[in-house]
Design an enzyme around this catalytic site. Structure first.
Site, PDB file in Angstrom:
ATOM      1  N   THR A 156      26.013  -0.838 -11.724  1.00 35.88           N
ATOM      2  CA  THR A 156      27.379  -0.941 -12.156  1.00 35.88           C
ATOM      3  C   THR A 156      28.520  -0.831 -10.915  1.00 35.88           C
ATOM      4  OG1 THR A 156      26.710   0.591 -14.112  1.00 35.88           O
ATOM      5  CG2 THR A 156      29.197   0.526 -13.655  1.00 35.88           C
ATOM      6  N   PRO A 211      29.788   9.779 -13.673  1.00 38.96           N
ATOM      7  CA  PRO A 211      28.556   9.629 -14.349  1.00 38.96           C
ATOM      8  C   PRO A 211      28.212  10.820 -15.262  1.00 38.96           C
ATOM      9  CG  PRO A 211      27.923   9.985 -12.132  1.00 38.96           C
ATOM     10  CD  PRO A 211      29.694  10.210 -12.151  1.00 38.96           C
ATOM     11  N   TRP A 212      26.916  10.955 -15.675  1.00 36.21           N
ATOM     12  CA  TRP A 212      26.565  12.015 -16.736  1.00 36.21           C
ATOM     13  C   TRP A 212      25.872  13.209 -16.118  1.00 36.21           C
ATOM     14  CZ3 TRP A 212      21.349  12.010 -16.266  1.00 36.21           C
ATOM     15  CH2 TRP A 212      20.735  10.955 -16.099  1.00 36.21           C
ATOM     16  N   ASN A 213      25.737  13.105 -14.691  1.00 37.26           N
ATOM     17  CA  ASN A 213      24.757  14.183 -14.165  1.00 37.26           C
ATOM     18  C   ASN A 213      25.465  15.451 -13.635  1.00 37.26           C
ATOM     19  OD1 ASN A 213      25.794  12.760 -12.246  1.00 37.26           O
ATOM     20  ND2 ASN A 213      23.910  12.889 -10.622  1.00 37.26           N
ATOM     21  N   GLU A 262      33.213  10.342   0.550  1.00 39.96           N
ATOM     22  CA  GLU A 262      33.981  11.143  -0.211  1.00 39.96           C
ATOM     23  C   GLU A 262      33.786  12.651   0.835  1.00 39.96           C
ATOM     24  OE1 GLU A 262      32.337  10.506  -4.439  1.00 39.96           O
ATOM     25  OE2 GLU A 262      34.461  10.586  -4.721  1.00 39.96           O
ATOM     26  N   CYS A 316      21.943  12.038  -7.340  1.00 34.65           N
ATOM     27  CA  CYS A 316      22.237  11.093  -6.554  1.00 34.65           C
ATOM     28  C   CYS A 316      21.290  11.277  -5.268  1.00 34.65           C
ATOM     29  CB  CYS A 316      23.413  10.565  -6.420  1.00 34.65           C
ATOM     30  SG  CYS A 316      24.440  11.854  -5.558  1.00 34.65           S
ATOM     31  N   SER A 361      25.746   4.087 -10.919  1.00 43.26           N
ATOM     32  CA  SER A 361      24.318   3.519 -10.376  1.00 43.26           C
ATOM     33  C   SER A 361      24.820   2.005  -9.781  1.00 43.26           C
ATOM     34  CB  SER A 361      23.594   2.905 -11.635  1.00 43.26           C
ATOM     35  OG  SER A 361      24.533   1.820 -12.500  1.00 43.26           O
ATOM     36  N   LYS A 413      37.993   8.446 -16.164  1.00 48.57           N
ATOM     37  CA  LYS A 413      37.214   8.560 -17.379  1.00 48.57           C
ATOM     38  C   LYS A 413      35.580   9.037 -17.138  1.00 48.57           C
ATOM     39  CE  LYS A 413      34.344   4.928 -18.342  1.00 48.57           C
ATOM     40  NZ  LYS A 413      33.118   5.797 -19.010  1.00 48.57           N
ATOM     41  N   PRO A 414      35.030   9.981 -17.933  1.00 49.92           N
ATOM     42  CA  PRO A 414      33.847  10.490 -17.726  1.00 49.92           C
ATOM     43  C   PRO A 414      32.992   9.315 -18.454  1.00 49.92           C
ATOM     44  CG  PRO A 414      34.935  11.646 -19.379  1.00 49.92           C
ATOM     45  CD  PRO A 414      36.044  10.635 -18.886  1.00 49.92           C
ATOM     46  N   SER A 415      31.557   9.698 -18.187  1.00 50.30           N
ATOM     47  CA  SER A 415      30.434   8.971 -18.946  1.00 50.30           C
ATOM     48  C   SER A 415      30.577   9.300 -20.405  1.00 50.30           C
ATOM     49  CB  SER A 415      29.202   9.402 -18.235  1.00 50.30           C
ATOM     50  OG  SER A 415      28.109   8.866 -19.237  1.00 50.30           O
TER      51      SER A 415
HETATM   52  P1  NAD Z   1      26.312   4.194 -14.822  1.00 46.62           P
HETATM   53  O1  NAD Z   1      26.619   3.372 -13.632  1.00 46.62           O
HETATM   54  O2  NAD Z   1      25.571   3.720 -15.852  1.00 46.62           O
HETATM   55  O3  NAD Z   1      27.556   4.786 -15.426  1.00 46.62           O
HETATM   56  C1  NAD Z   1      28.688   5.186 -14.527  1.00 46.62           C
HETATM   57  C2  NAD Z   1      29.982   5.208 -15.094  1.00 46.62           C
HETATM   58  O4  NAD Z   1      30.555   4.046 -15.136  1.00 46.62           O
HETATM   59  C3  NAD Z   1      30.100   5.776 -16.425  1.00 46.62           C
HETATM   60  O5  NAD Z   1      31.239   6.340 -16.567  1.00 46.62           O
HETATM   61  C4  NAD Z   1      29.848   4.493 -17.253  1.00 46.62           C
HETATM   62  O6  NAD Z   1      30.605   4.480 -18.704  1.00 46.62           O
HETATM   63  C5  NAD Z   1      30.751   3.523 -16.343  1.00 46.62           C
HETATM   64  N1  NAD Z   1      30.747   2.178 -16.467  1.00 46.62           N
HETATM   65  C6  NAD Z   1      29.899   1.501 -17.079  1.00 46.62           C
HETATM   66  N2  NAD Z   1      29.802   0.371 -17.031  1.00 46.62           N
HETATM   67  C7  NAD Z   1      30.798  -0.064 -16.442  1.00 46.62           C
HETATM   68  C8  NAD Z   1      31.763  -1.202 -15.714  1.00 46.62           C
HETATM   69  N3  NAD Z   1      30.964  -2.438 -16.069  1.00 46.62           N
HETATM   70  N4  NAD Z   1      32.866  -1.036 -15.167  1.00 46.62           N
HETATM   71  C9  NAD Z   1      33.223   0.161 -14.953  1.00 46.62           C
HETATM   72  N5  NAD Z   1      32.563   1.391 -15.119  1.00 46.62           N
HETATM   73  C10 NAD Z   1      31.586   1.236 -15.979  1.00 46.62           C
HETATM   74  O7  NAD Z   1      25.526   5.474 -14.188  1.00 46.62           O
HETATM   75  P2  NAD Z   1      24.900   6.828 -14.855  1.00 46.62           P
HETATM   76  O8  NAD Z   1      23.838   6.411 -15.402  1.00 46.62           O
HETATM   77  O9  NAD Z   1      26.053   7.238 -15.668  1.00 46.62           O
HETATM   78  O10 NAD Z   1      24.633   7.846 -13.612  1.00 46.62           O
HETATM   79  C11 NAD Z   1      23.474   7.822 -12.949  1.00 46.62           C
HETATM   80  C12 NAD Z   1      23.610   6.845 -11.610  1.00 46.62           C
HETATM   81  O11 NAD Z   1      24.785   7.696 -10.825  1.00 46.62           O
HETATM   82  C13 NAD Z   1      22.613   7.065 -10.721  1.00 46.62           C
HETATM   83  O12 NAD Z   1      22.320   5.934  -9.953  1.00 46.62           O
HETATM   84  C14 NAD Z   1      22.951   8.280  -9.654  1.00 46.62           C
HETATM   85  O13 NAD Z   1      22.162   8.023  -8.482  1.00 46.62           O
HETATM   86  C15 NAD Z   1      24.181   7.610  -9.511  1.00 46.62           C
HETATM   87  N6  NAD Z   1      25.035   8.631  -8.898  1.00 46.62           N
HETATM   88  C16 NAD Z   1      25.508   8.477  -7.583  1.00 46.62           C
HETATM   89  C17 NAD Z   1      26.376   9.877  -7.044  1.00 46.62           C
HETATM   90  C18 NAD Z   1      26.756   9.717  -5.701  1.00 46.62           C
HETATM   91  O14 NAD Z   1      27.759  10.370  -5.313  1.00 46.62           O
HETATM   92  N7  NAD Z   1      26.166   8.663  -4.832  1.00 46.62           N
HETATM   93  C19 NAD Z   1      26.388  10.888  -7.523  1.00 46.62           C
HETATM   94  C20 NAD Z   1      25.683  11.054  -8.920  1.00 46.62           C
HETATM   95  C21 NAD Z   1      25.214   9.993  -9.537  1.00 46.62           C
END
Ligand code: NAD
Length: 463
Positions: A217, A137-139, A443, A269, A214, A162-164
């Site tokens: 996803t 994700p992007w954080n 992890e 997160c 998220s 793959k990054p965000s």
């Molecule tokens: P997101 O789920 O929108 O995207 C995450 C990644 O998944 C991106 O790289 C995106 O391009 C990719 N993606 C999108 N659709 C997909 C699909 N159908 N199949 C596979 N990949 C796909 O999340 P975000 O908005 O980038 O990040 C924020 C979320 O991440 C928050 O809910 C946060 O809590 C969570 N997060 C969790 C942790 C953890 O370790 N538990 C850590 C950081 C962030």
């Protein structure tokens, strides 16, 4: 992109915005299906030799850590520009990549011998899985990538990462930095919009998907993994509660509690996302948190005096604003913040909400931004039950002067990590996982390393 050790670009691209201005400042390649196939093939080819020699992997992960440290001044400004976080935080994030690479270089997966006598020889070996598809994700684009790269490669797997699309640049650069150290194809980095993630999870080559993002996803990823029974680690969202006990020393915990919620602008997160406070200490806690919030300087990440930068993207800023408006409409009061910062960029003032209750979206959902609801409670049992009463179960914390009592309450939290008098204390050797909808698998630590392996038994009869 880095594919098969080579820098590769495409004719298609997408824009990357600077969250401090809201204006696109760069483009990143949109990976085509053919290039994704090529990345998967490179990873698959590289796997044949990469899996063979543990000592080589150890040496090259250590060399990778050195290369990352040597590139802090290149990587950190790019991370700040695309993610928004202050440069000092970006530098810390880059350094954490080296910490993770070093830690996992030092871990091994030794064989276990269950029996070795005249009757039988039984050996249990942990073998790598093959190609790992890693999605972040992007954080924390770099540190969350390192949580995957370091253990996966240490165990003998190869990777397509793959990054965000909001934050592709620092990860693409990391791929280039590590291409100078790692054999071609061991770490491939591609970029693209969301459908590229789905193409990776549905691709026939990877044997494992390691996903951070998220809950929504994550469920799609789990479904995509199922037909091929790909192994899966999901690190998903959280809605971490902090429970303050009645003996809490508010003046000493206000700052650490505030930063447990607002670090990285709440885009963590496992940040504190709701605070439960004994009724008779409520005003005191709200005032102390509001005082800290009011003293924090919000500004561009490139300005050394900024403690908090902008949110990463417009939809996230709009979501935070909508959650606050909804709560205020339903009777909550913003005692600090409560509004976006005037001017360009995705800035939002650090916000403390009082008068909130369970059932409001800002309490029940993951806000993932600089807003913290503070809720009163009557009994500790009630606070624990409300803390546990969600689909989330990433982490939580309990704060009080009697640390043993606080630890006993923390044991009641239904989550992967429960902290006492701290929060967000993460280490490479400490397993990190989510209960309920917050994730599947682990992890970090040797648990994280093992999750990039599968068990293979050799049982030789000597009877
Ligand atoms: P997101 O789920 O929108 O995207 C995450 C990644 O998944 C991106 O790289 C995106 O391009 C990719 N993606 C999108 N659709 C997909 C699909 N159908 N199949 C596979 N990949 C796909 O999340 P975000 O908005 O980038 O990040 C924020 C979320 O991440 C928050 O809910 C946060 O809590 C969570 N997060 C969790 C942790 C953890 O370790 N538990 C850590 C950081 C962030």
């Amino acid at each position: 992109m880095t594919i098969g050790g080579e820098a590769v670009t495409t004719s298609g691209s997408f824009e990357v915005a600077d969250p401090a201005t809201g204006v696109p400042f760069a483009t990143a390649p949109e990976c085509t299906p053919a290039l994704l196939d090529s990345a998967m093939r490179s990873a698959s080819d590289a796997y044949r030799s990469w899996r063979q020699d543990s000592a080589v992997r150890q040496e090259l992960l250590l060399a990778s850590a050195d290369a990352v440290l040597a590139a802090v001044d290149t990587l950190a400004p790019v991370l700040t520009r695309e993610q928004g976080k202050p440069l000092a935080d970006a530098r810390m994030e880059v350094r954490s990549v080296a910490v993770w690479l070093r830690h996992f270089a030092g871990l091994g997966v030794a064989d276990e011998i269950l029996q070795d006598d005249e009757k039988a020889f039984i050996r249990v070996r942990r073998r790598p899985l093959g190609v790992v598809a890693a999605i972040t994700p992007w954080n924390f684009p770099l540190s969350l990538a390192a949580w995957k790269i370091a253990p996966a490669l240490r165990a003998g797997n190869t990777m397509v990462l793959k990054p965000s699309p909001y934050t592709p640049l620092a990860t693409l650069l990391l791929g280039q930095v590590l291409a100078d150290v790692l054999p071609a194809g061991v770490l491939n980095v591609v970029s693209g919009s969301d459908p590229l993630g789905a193409s990776m999870t549905g691709h026939p080559v990877p044997r494992k998907i390691s996903f951070t993002g998220s809950v929504t996803t994550g469920k799609h990823v789990a479904a995509a993994a199922a037909p091929d029974l790909k192994r899966l680690t999901l690190e998903l969202g959280g809605n971490d509660p902090a429970i303050l006990l009645d003996d809490v020393d508010v003046s000493s915990i206000a700052e650490p509690l505030f930063w447990s919620a607002f670090r990285n602008n709440g885009q963590v997160c496992s940040a504190v996302k709701r605070v439960y406070v004994p009724e008779h200490r409520y005003d005191e806690v709200v005032e102390a948190l509001a005082a800290v919030a009011g003293s924090v300087r919000v500004g561009p990440g490139s300005d050394p005096s900024s403690r908090l930068g902008p949110l990463n993207n417009a939809p996230q800023r709009d979501r935070v604003a909508a959650l606050v408006s909804d709560a205020v409409r339903r009777g909550a009061e913003a005692v600090a913040g409560g509004a976006a910062v005037d001017g360009p960029g995705f800035f939002y003032r650090p916000t403390i909400l009082r008068g909130v209750s369970d059932g409001m979206a800002v309490v029940d959902e993951e806000q993932f931004g600089p807003v913290l609801p503070v809720l009163p409670y009557r009994s500790v049992d009630e606070a624990v039950s409300r803390a546990n009463g969600t689909h989330f179960g990433l982490s939580g914390s309990v704060w009080g002067t009697d640390a043993d009592r606080a630890a006993a309450v923390a044991d009641e939290l239904d989550c992967g990590t429960a902290w006492v008098n701290t929060h967000l204390a993460l280490r490479p050797d400490q397993p990190f996982s989510g209960a309920k909808w917050s994730g599947i698998g682990v992890e970090n630590g040797h648990w994280g390393l093992h999750s990039f392996t599968e068990v293979a038994v050799l049982h030789r009869s000597r009877g």
